[in-house]
Design a protein around this motif. Structure first.
Motif, PDB file in Angstrom:
ATOM      1  N   PRO A  14     -33.101  46.333 128.430  1.00  0.00           N
ATOM      2  CA  PRO A  14     -33.415  44.901 128.454  1.00  0.00           C
ATOM      3  C   PRO A  14     -34.726  44.589 127.726  1.00  0.00           C
ATOM      4  O   PRO A  14     -35.587  45.448 127.580  1.00  0.00           O
ATOM      5  N   CYS A  15     -34.837  43.366 127.289  1.00  0.00           N
ATOM      6  CA  CYS A  15     -36.059  42.876 126.660  1.00  0.00           C
ATOM      7  C   CYS A  15     -36.842  42.074 127.687  1.00  0.00           C
ATOM      8  O   CYS A  15     -36.261  41.353 128.502  1.00  0.00           O
ATOM      9  N   ALA A  16     -38.145  42.193 127.635  1.00  0.00           N
ATOM     10  CA  ALA A  16     -38.990  41.476 128.584  1.00  0.00           C
ATOM     11  C   ALA A  16     -39.104  40.005 128.201  1.00  0.00           C
ATOM     12  O   ALA A  16     -39.261  39.661 127.035  1.00  0.00           O
ATOM     13  N   GLY A  17     -39.017  39.167 129.176  1.00  0.00           N
ATOM     14  CA  GLY A  17     -39.285  37.742 129.024  1.00  0.00           C
ATOM     15  C   GLY A  17     -40.498  37.424 129.878  1.00  0.00           C
ATOM     16  O   GLY A  17     -41.294  38.309 130.191  1.00  0.00           O
ATOM     17  N   TYR A  18     -40.616  36.213 130.311  1.00  0.00           N
ATOM     18  CA  TYR A  18     -41.740  35.835 131.164  1.00  0.00           C
ATOM     19  C   TYR A  18     -41.449  36.294 132.589  1.00  0.00           C
ATOM     20  O   TYR A  18     -40.404  35.988 133.150  1.00  0.00           O
ATOM     21  N   THR A  19     -42.371  37.037 133.177  1.00  0.00           N
ATOM     22  CA  THR A  19     -42.182  37.554 134.533  1.00  0.00           C
ATOM     23  C   THR A  19     -43.315  37.152 135.464  1.00  0.00           C
ATOM     24  O   THR A  19     -43.391  37.636 136.582  1.00  0.00           O
ATOM     25  N   GLY A  20     -44.155  36.263 135.001  1.00  0.00           N
ATOM     26  CA  GLY A  20     -45.312  35.846 135.804  1.00  0.00           C
ATOM     27  C   GLY A  20     -44.958  34.776 136.815  1.00  0.00           C
ATOM     28  O   GLY A  20     -43.790  34.402 136.983  1.00  0.00           O
ATOM     29  N   PRO A  21     -45.967  34.262 137.473  1.00  0.00           N
ATOM     30  CA  PRO A  21     -45.754  33.214 138.472  1.00  0.00           C
ATOM     31  C   PRO A  21     -45.355  31.898 137.806  1.00  0.00           C
ATOM     32  O   PRO A  21     -45.465  31.737 136.592  1.00  0.00           O
ATOM     33  N   LEU A  22     -44.910  30.966 138.612  1.00  0.00           N
ATOM     34  CA  LEU A  22     -44.556  29.646 138.129  1.00  0.00           C
ATOM     35  C   LEU A  22     -45.763  29.035 137.416  1.00  0.00           C
ATOM     36  O   LEU A  22     -46.853  28.953 137.994  1.00  0.00           O
ATOM     37  N   PRO A  23     -45.595  28.651 136.149  1.00  0.00           N
ATOM     38  CA  PRO A  23     -46.723  28.070 135.407  1.00  0.00           C
ATOM     39  C   PRO A  23     -47.231  26.799 136.090  1.00  0.00           C
ATOM     40  O   PRO A  23     -46.449  25.970 136.533  1.00  0.00           O
ATOM     41  N   ARG A  24     -48.552  26.677 136.183  1.00  0.00           N
ATOM     42  CA  ARG A  24     -49.152  25.522 136.858  1.00  0.00           C
ATOM     43  C   ARG A  24     -50.086  24.735 135.928  1.00  0.00           C
ATOM     44  O   ARG A  24     -50.718  23.784 136.359  1.00  0.00           O
ATOM     45  N   SER A  25     -50.178  25.147 134.690  1.00  0.00           N
ATOM     46  CA  SER A  25     -51.011  24.413 133.736  1.00  0.00           C
ATOM     47  C   SER A  25     -50.324  24.435 132.380  1.00  0.00           C
ATOM     48  O   SER A  25     -49.368  25.176 132.159  1.00  0.00           O
ATOM     49  N   GLU A  26     -50.823  23.622 131.479  1.00  0.00           N
ATOM     50  CA  GLU A  26     -50.270  23.579 130.128  1.00  0.00           C
ATOM     51  C   GLU A  26     -50.399  24.932 129.432  1.00  0.00           C
ATOM     52  O   GLU A  26     -49.477  25.389 128.759  1.00  0.00           O
ATOM     53  N   GLY A  27     -51.541  25.575 129.610  1.00  0.00           N
ATOM     54  CA  GLY A  27     -51.761  26.882 128.985  1.00  0.00           C
ATOM     55  C   GLY A  27     -50.815  27.936 129.531  1.00  0.00           C
ATOM     56  O   GLY A  27     -50.267  28.742 128.768  1.00  0.00           O
ATOM     57  N   MET A  29     -47.891  27.341 130.868  1.00  0.00           N
ATOM     58  CA  MET A  29     -46.546  26.984 130.395  1.00  0.00           C
ATOM     59  C   MET A  29     -46.356  27.462 128.958  1.00  0.00           C
ATOM     60  O   MET A  29     -45.317  28.004 128.599  1.00  0.00           O
ATOM     61  N   SER A  30     -47.391  27.286 128.158  1.00  0.00           N
ATOM     62  CA  SER A  30     -47.334  27.744 126.774  1.00  0.00           C
ATOM     63  C   SER A  30     -47.137  29.259 126.716  1.00  0.00           C
ATOM     64  O   SER A  30     -46.300  29.753 125.958  1.00  0.00           O
ATOM     65  N   ASP A  31     -47.891  29.992 127.529  1.00  0.00           N
ATOM     66  CA  ASP A  31     -47.752  31.448 127.571  1.00  0.00           C
ATOM     67  C   ASP A  31     -46.341  31.855 127.992  1.00  0.00           C
ATOM     68  O   ASP A  31     -45.750  32.780 127.428  1.00  0.00           O
ATOM     69  N   ALA A  32     -45.797  31.160 128.994  1.00  0.00           N
ATOM     70  CA  ALA A  32     -44.459  31.471 129.490  1.00  0.00           C
ATOM     71  C   ALA A  32     -43.408  31.204 128.412  1.00  0.00           C
ATOM     72  O   ALA A  32     -42.486  32.002 128.214  1.00  0.00           O
ATOM     73  N   LEU A  33     -43.546  30.087 127.707  1.00  0.00           N
ATOM     74  CA  LEU A  33     -42.588  29.750 126.654  1.00  0.00           C
ATOM     75  C   LEU A  33     -42.628  30.764 125.511  1.00  0.00           C
ATOM     76  O   LEU A  33     -41.588  31.162 124.975  1.00  0.00           O
TER      77      LEU A  33
END
Length: 60
Positions: A14-27, A29-33
């Motif tokens: 598998p390829c890694a995607g976003y595995t962090g916590p629910l984004p709570r700021s614009e930054g 969210m940008s990292d997750a995207l």
């Protein structure tokens, strides 16, 4: 009996995607995207490689 195709094991991982916590700021969210986009690009690349392997003419 047809032998199974020789698909390298790394293409089946598998390829890694976003595995962090629910984004709570614009930054965040940008990292997750960006992480999701990279994961999808990785997965699509692997799918393309496997498709090419499976599409090879017999005997190659």
């Amino acid at each position: 009996m047809i032998p199974p195709p020789n698909v390298p094991a790394d293409l089946l991982q598998p390829c890694a995607g976003y595995t962090g916590p629910l984004p709570r700021s614009e930054g965040q969210m940008s990292d997750a995207l960006i992480a999701e986009a990279r994961g999808r690009s990785c997965a699509n690349g692997k799918l393309e490689a496997v498709a090419e392997i499976l599409d090879l003419p017999d005997g190659q």
